[in-house]
Design a protein around this motif. Structure first.
Motif, PDB file in Angstrom:
ATOM      1  N   VAL A 224       0.835  -1.217   0.000  1.00 55.43           N
ATOM      2  CA  VAL A 224       0.000   0.000   0.000  1.00 55.43           C
ATOM      3  C   VAL A 224       0.865   1.260   0.000  1.00 55.43           C
ATOM      4  CG1 VAL A 224      -0.217   0.131   2.535  1.00 55.43           C
ATOM      5  CG2 VAL A 224      -2.007   1.104   1.068  1.00 55.43           C
ATOM      6  N   LEU A 225       2.030   1.194   0.640  1.00 54.84           N
ATOM      7  CA  LEU A 225       2.877   2.401   0.745  1.00 54.84           C
ATOM      8  C   LEU A 225       3.559   2.716  -0.581  1.00 54.84           C
ATOM      9  CD1 LEU A 225       4.492   1.854   4.270  1.00 54.84           C
ATOM     10  CD2 LEU A 225       2.481   3.209   3.653  1.00 54.84           C
ATOM     11  N   LEU A 226       3.546   1.725  -1.479  1.00 56.85           N
ATOM     12  CA  LEU A 226       4.168   1.928  -2.801  1.00 56.85           C
ATOM     13  C   LEU A 226       3.113   2.210  -3.857  1.00 56.85           C
ATOM     14  CD1 LEU A 226       6.540  -1.192  -2.518  1.00 56.85           C
ATOM     15  CD2 LEU A 226       7.030   1.185  -1.873  1.00 56.85           C
ATOM     16  N   SER A 227       1.835   2.241  -3.412  1.00 61.30           N
ATOM     17  CA  SER A 227       0.735   2.307  -4.395  1.00 61.30           C
ATOM     18  C   SER A 227       0.490   3.724  -4.923  1.00 61.30           C
ATOM     19  CB  SER A 227      -0.561   1.829  -3.711  1.00 61.30           C
ATOM     20  OG  SER A 227      -0.958   2.792  -2.708  1.00 61.30           O
ATOM     21  N   GLY A 228       0.893   4.714  -4.166  1.00 63.25           N
ATOM     22  CA  GLY A 228       0.588   6.087  -4.600  1.00 63.25           C
ATOM     23  C   GLY A 228      -0.859   6.461  -4.317  1.00 63.25           C
TER      24      GLY A 228
ATOM     25  N   HIS B 121      -3.099   7.754  -1.946  1.00 60.05           N
ATOM     26  CA  HIS B 121      -2.928   8.463  -0.654  1.00 60.05           C
ATOM     27  C   HIS B 121      -4.076   8.159   0.313  1.00 60.05           C
ATOM     28  CE1 HIS B 121       0.671  10.322  -2.121  1.00 60.05           C
ATOM     29  NE2 HIS B 121       0.023  10.732  -3.203  1.00 60.05           N
ATOM     30  N   ALA B 122      -5.256   7.972  -0.223  1.00 56.48           N
ATOM     31  CA  ALA B 122      -6.398   7.660   0.669  1.00 56.48           C
ATOM     32  C   ALA B 122      -6.174   6.286   1.304  1.00 56.48           C
ATOM     33  CB  ALA B 122      -7.687   7.672  -0.142  1.00 56.48           C
ATOM     34  N   ALA B 123      -5.740   5.328   0.487  1.00 51.91           N
ATOM     35  CA  ALA B 123      -5.499   3.971   1.016  1.00 51.91           C
ATOM     36  C   ALA B 123      -4.343   3.992   2.014  1.00 51.91           C
ATOM     37  CB  ALA B 123      -5.201   3.024  -0.150  1.00 51.91           C
ATOM     38  N   ILE B 124      -3.325   4.793   1.725  1.00 51.44           N
ATOM     39  CA  ILE B 124      -2.167   4.895   2.639  1.00 51.44           C
ATOM     40  C   ILE B 124      -2.621   5.476   3.981  1.00 51.44           C
ATOM     41  CG2 ILE B 124       0.023   6.112   3.033  1.00 51.44           C
ATOM     42  CD1 ILE B 124       0.493   5.860  -0.055  1.00 51.44           C
ATOM     43  N   ALA B 125      -3.411   6.539   3.916  1.00 56.26           N
ATOM     44  CA  ALA B 125      -3.887   7.174   5.164  1.00 56.26           C
ATOM     45  C   ALA B 125      -4.728   6.194   5.966  1.00 56.26           C
ATOM     46  CB  ALA B 125      -4.690   8.425   4.813  1.00 56.26           C
ATOM     47  N   LYS B 126      -5.575   5.434   5.243  1.00 58.90           N
ATOM     48  CA  LYS B 126      -6.449   4.456   5.930  1.00 58.90           C
ATOM     49  C   LYS B 126      -5.611   3.380   6.602  1.00 58.90           C
ATOM     50  CE  LYS B 126     -10.633   1.696   4.959  1.00 58.90           C
ATOM     51  NZ  LYS B 126     -10.160   0.306   5.080  1.00 58.90           N
ATOM     52  N   TRP B 127      -4.598   2.883   5.871  1.00 62.21           N
ATOM     53  CA  TRP B 127      -3.724   1.837   6.401  1.00 62.21           C
ATOM     54  C   TRP B 127      -2.962   2.354   7.619  1.00 62.21           C
ATOM     55  CZ3 TRP B 127       1.630   1.462   7.078  1.00 62.21           C
ATOM     56  CH2 TRP B 127       2.126   0.180   7.322  1.00 62.21           C
ATOM     57  N   ARG B 128      -2.464   3.560   7.548  1.00 65.44           N
ATOM     58  CA  ARG B 128      -1.684   4.135   8.663  1.00 65.44           C
ATOM     59  C   ARG B 128      -2.576   4.324   9.907  1.00 65.44           C
ATOM     60  NH1 ARG B 128       2.181   8.594   5.481  1.00 65.44           N
ATOM     61  NH2 ARG B 128       3.929   7.136   5.102  1.00 65.44           N
ATOM     62  N   ALA B 129      -3.788   4.794   9.681  1.00 64.30           N
ATOM     63  CA  ALA B 129      -4.699   4.999  10.820  1.00 64.30           C
ATOM     64  C   ALA B 129      -5.001   3.666  11.502  1.00 64.30           C
ATOM     65  CB  ALA B 129      -5.998   5.647  10.324  1.00 64.30           C
ATOM     66  N   GLU B 130      -5.196   2.645  10.684  1.00 65.96           N
ATOM     67  CA  GLU B 130      -5.503   1.317  11.245  1.00 65.96           C
ATOM     68  C   GLU B 130      -4.286   0.769  11.996  1.00 65.96           C
ATOM     69  OE1 GLU B 130      -8.030  -0.186  11.807  1.00 65.96           O
ATOM     70  OE2 GLU B 130      -7.486  -2.272  12.165  1.00 65.96           O
ATOM     71  N   GLN B 131      -3.101   0.963  11.444  1.00 63.56           N
ATOM     72  CA  GLN B 131      -1.880   0.482  12.105  1.00 63.56           C
ATOM     73  C   GLN B 131      -1.697   1.194  13.457  1.00 63.56           C
ATOM     74  OE1 GLN B 131       0.461  -1.932  11.081  1.00 63.56           O
ATOM     75  NE2 GLN B 131      -1.152  -2.433   9.631  1.00 63.56           N
ATOM     76  N   SER B 132      -1.969   2.486  13.471  1.00 68.04           N
ATOM     77  CA  SER B 132      -1.843   3.242  14.742  1.00 68.04           C
ATOM     78  C   SER B 132      -2.833   2.720  15.762  1.00 68.04           C
ATOM     79  CB  SER B 132      -2.120   4.747  14.500  1.00 68.04           C
ATOM     80  OG  SER B 132      -1.059   5.335  13.816  1.00 68.04           O
ATOM     81  N   ARG B 133      -4.058   2.477  15.290  1.00 71.51           N
ATOM     82  CA  ARG B 133      -5.104   2.032  16.215  1.00 71.51           C
ATOM     83  C   ARG B 133      -4.752   0.675  16.810  1.00 71.51           C
ATOM     84  NH1 ARG B 133      -9.715  -0.612  16.802  1.00 71.51           N
ATOM     85  NH2 ARG B 133      -9.430  -1.803  14.886  1.00 71.51           N
ATOM     86  N   VAL B 134      -4.330  -0.251  15.956  1.00 71.35           N
ATOM     87  CA  VAL B 134      -3.992  -1.607  16.422  1.00 71.35           C
ATOM     88  C   VAL B 134      -2.828  -1.541  17.408  1.00 71.35           C
ATOM     89  CG1 VAL B 134      -2.987  -3.811  15.665  1.00 71.35           C
ATOM     90  CG2 VAL B 134      -4.890  -2.787  14.388  1.00 71.35           C
ATOM     91  N   LYS B 135      -1.804  -0.747  17.073  1.00 62.77           N
ATOM     92  CA  LYS B 135      -0.628  -0.675  17.970  1.00 62.77           C
ATOM     93  C   LYS B 135      -1.013  -0.033  19.304  1.00 62.77           C
ATOM     94  CE  LYS B 135       3.496   0.558  16.276  1.00 62.77           C
ATOM     95  NZ  LYS B 135       4.638   1.453  15.864  1.00 62.77           N
ATOM     96  N   THR B 136      -1.864   0.982  19.241  1.00 64.38           N
ATOM     97  CA  THR B 136      -2.255   1.674  20.478  1.00 64.38           C
ATOM     98  C   THR B 136      -3.082   0.749  21.364  1.00 64.38           C
ATOM     99  OG1 THR B 136      -2.276   3.757  19.247  1.00 64.38           O
ATOM    100  CG2 THR B 136      -3.345   3.755  21.402  1.00 64.38           C
ATOM    101  N   ILE B 137      -3.998   0.000  20.761  1.00 59.33           N
ATOM    102  CA  ILE B 137      -4.800  -0.959  21.533  1.00 59.33           C
ATOM    103  C   ILE B 137      -3.892  -2.003  22.171  1.00 59.33           C
ATOM    104  CG2 ILE B 137      -6.470  -2.861  21.311  1.00 59.33           C
ATOM    105  CD1 ILE B 137      -7.933  -1.102  19.229  1.00 59.33           C
ATOM    106  N   ASP B 138      -2.892  -2.430  21.398  1.00 56.92           N
ATOM    107  CA  ASP B 138      -2.001  -3.500  21.871  1.00 56.92           C
ATOM    108  C   ASP B 138      -1.066  -3.009  22.983  1.00 56.92           C
ATOM    109  OD1 ASP B 138      -0.609  -5.994  21.889  1.00 56.92           O
ATOM    110  OD2 ASP B 138       0.978  -5.062  20.668  1.00 56.92           O
ATOM    111  N   ARG B 139      -0.550  -1.780  22.844  1.00 60.82           N
ATOM    112  CA  ARG B 139       0.510  -1.350  23.779  1.00 60.82           C
ATOM    113  C   ARG B 139       0.062  -0.296  24.798  1.00 60.82           C
ATOM    114  NH1 ARG B 139       5.840  -0.355  19.990  1.00 60.82           N
ATOM    115  NH2 ARG B 139       5.688  -2.247  18.701  1.00 60.82           N
ATOM    116  N   ARG B 140      -0.825   0.583  24.390  1.00 61.80           N
ATOM    117  CA  ARG B 140      -1.177   1.719  25.264  1.00 61.80           C
ATOM    118  C   ARG B 140      -2.672   1.975  25.209  1.00 61.80           C
ATOM    119  NH1 ARG B 140       2.521   5.495  26.766  1.00 61.80           N
ATOM    120  NH2 ARG B 140       0.796   6.161  28.088  1.00 61.80           N
ATOM    121  N   ARG B 141      -3.416   1.000  25.653  1.00 64.12           N
ATOM    122  CA  ARG B 141      -4.883   1.118  25.649  1.00 64.12           C
ATOM    123  C   ARG B 141      -5.319   2.344  26.461  1.00 64.12           C
ATOM    124  NH1 ARG B 141      -8.863  -3.015  24.525  1.00 64.12           N
ATOM    125  NH2 ARG B 141      -7.209  -4.477  23.985  1.00 64.12           N
TER     126      ARG B 141
END
Ligand SMILES: Nc1cc(-c2ccc3ccn(Cc4ccc(CN5CCCCC5)cc4)c3c2)n[nH]1
Length: 242
Positions: free
Chosen positions: A198-202, A204-224
């Protein structure tokens, strides 16, 4: 902004003050850092003694009230702008991004770095400094904590970080309370480890969506605790500003 650092070991800051971000900010006049050796305010030369044993017994030595109060008052008077006095201590209000942002609004901050077992209590009673801790662990003195505050504050000053490095999107900046999404740069593949497509796709909407999801998952996992539904106020220390 001007920082005045009161310390027994000014040389501790030598390497730190020449590191690039801070050095550039100083050269560009965005920040000024003055160091003051508490020992210069010792009464009895040549020993230049500023510490003594605690009344009532107990381990170690304390920094005496007379040289400290005199030093702080003299340093404060060195510049027309009154200094926001901060005393570093394990017992203070915990530094967080919100406090760093508040400190970054000050024109002048004095950082009082203790050593040994800290300051005579009358230093706090007389000068009423804000007490700040950088975490629940005990350092050997206030200097590392002072550098931490300088580091966290200077990067928030307008013009210090270029636009491309803006602190606005930091994990904890401006109320943002999510952990960072994973970041990648060249090469595209290293020892079989590749970059998410996704980061190589160009796209930008998909990249932003992927990044938001990655942040959410990491935050739930480490800093709920950071999630909005779990947030609680940072209880301020009794003698802290609002
Ligand atoms: N976040 C953070 C900030 C600091 C910090 C900041 C400033 C100083 C100045 C000296 N120290 C060392 C120190 C402090 C406290 C004790 C405990 N001692 C118990 C008996 C009664 C007296 C106090 C021991 C040694 C400092 C440590 N550490 N961690």
């Amino acid at each position: 902004m001007r920082f005045d650092v009161v310390t027994l070991f000014p040389a501790i800051f030598d390497g730190y003050l020449t590191q690039s971000l801070l050095d550039k900010a100083i050269v560009r006049g965005l920040v000024e850092i003055q160091r003051h050796n508490l020992r210069d305010w010792a009464e009895d030369t040549p020993h230049r003694k500023v510490d003594d044993r605690p009344f009532g017994g107990g381990p170690g030595m304390l920094l005496q009230v007379e040289p400290t109060v005199t030093c702080v008052r003299d340093v404060d008077a060195m510049c027309d702008v009154p200094a926001r006095k901060i005393l570093l201590t394990p017992q203070g209000r915990r530094l967080d991004q919100r406090l760093a942002e508040d400190l970054a609004t000050s024109d002048r901050i004095m950082l009082m770095c203790g050593r040994y077992e800290g300051f005579d209590q009358r230093v706090l009673d007389i000068l009423q400094p804000e007490e700040i801790s950088i975490g629940d662990f005990v350092l050997n003195g206030g200097e590392v904590a002072a550098m931490t505050i300088i580091d966290a504050v200077v990067r928030l000053l307008p013009g210090v970080l270029g636009d491309e490095q803006s602190s606005l999107d930091d994990s904890f900046s401006r109320g943002n309370r999510m952990l960072e999404f994973p970041q990648y740069t060249r090469p595209r593949e290293f020892e079989g480890h590749t970059v998410p497509d996704v980061l190589l796709s160009g796209d930008h909407a998909a990249i932003a969506k992927w990044r938001a999801e990655q942040s959410r998952v990491k935050t739930i996992d480490r800093r709920r605790d950071l999630l909005p539904e779990n947030s609680k106020p940072n209880h301020e220390h009794p003698n802290q500003r609002s």
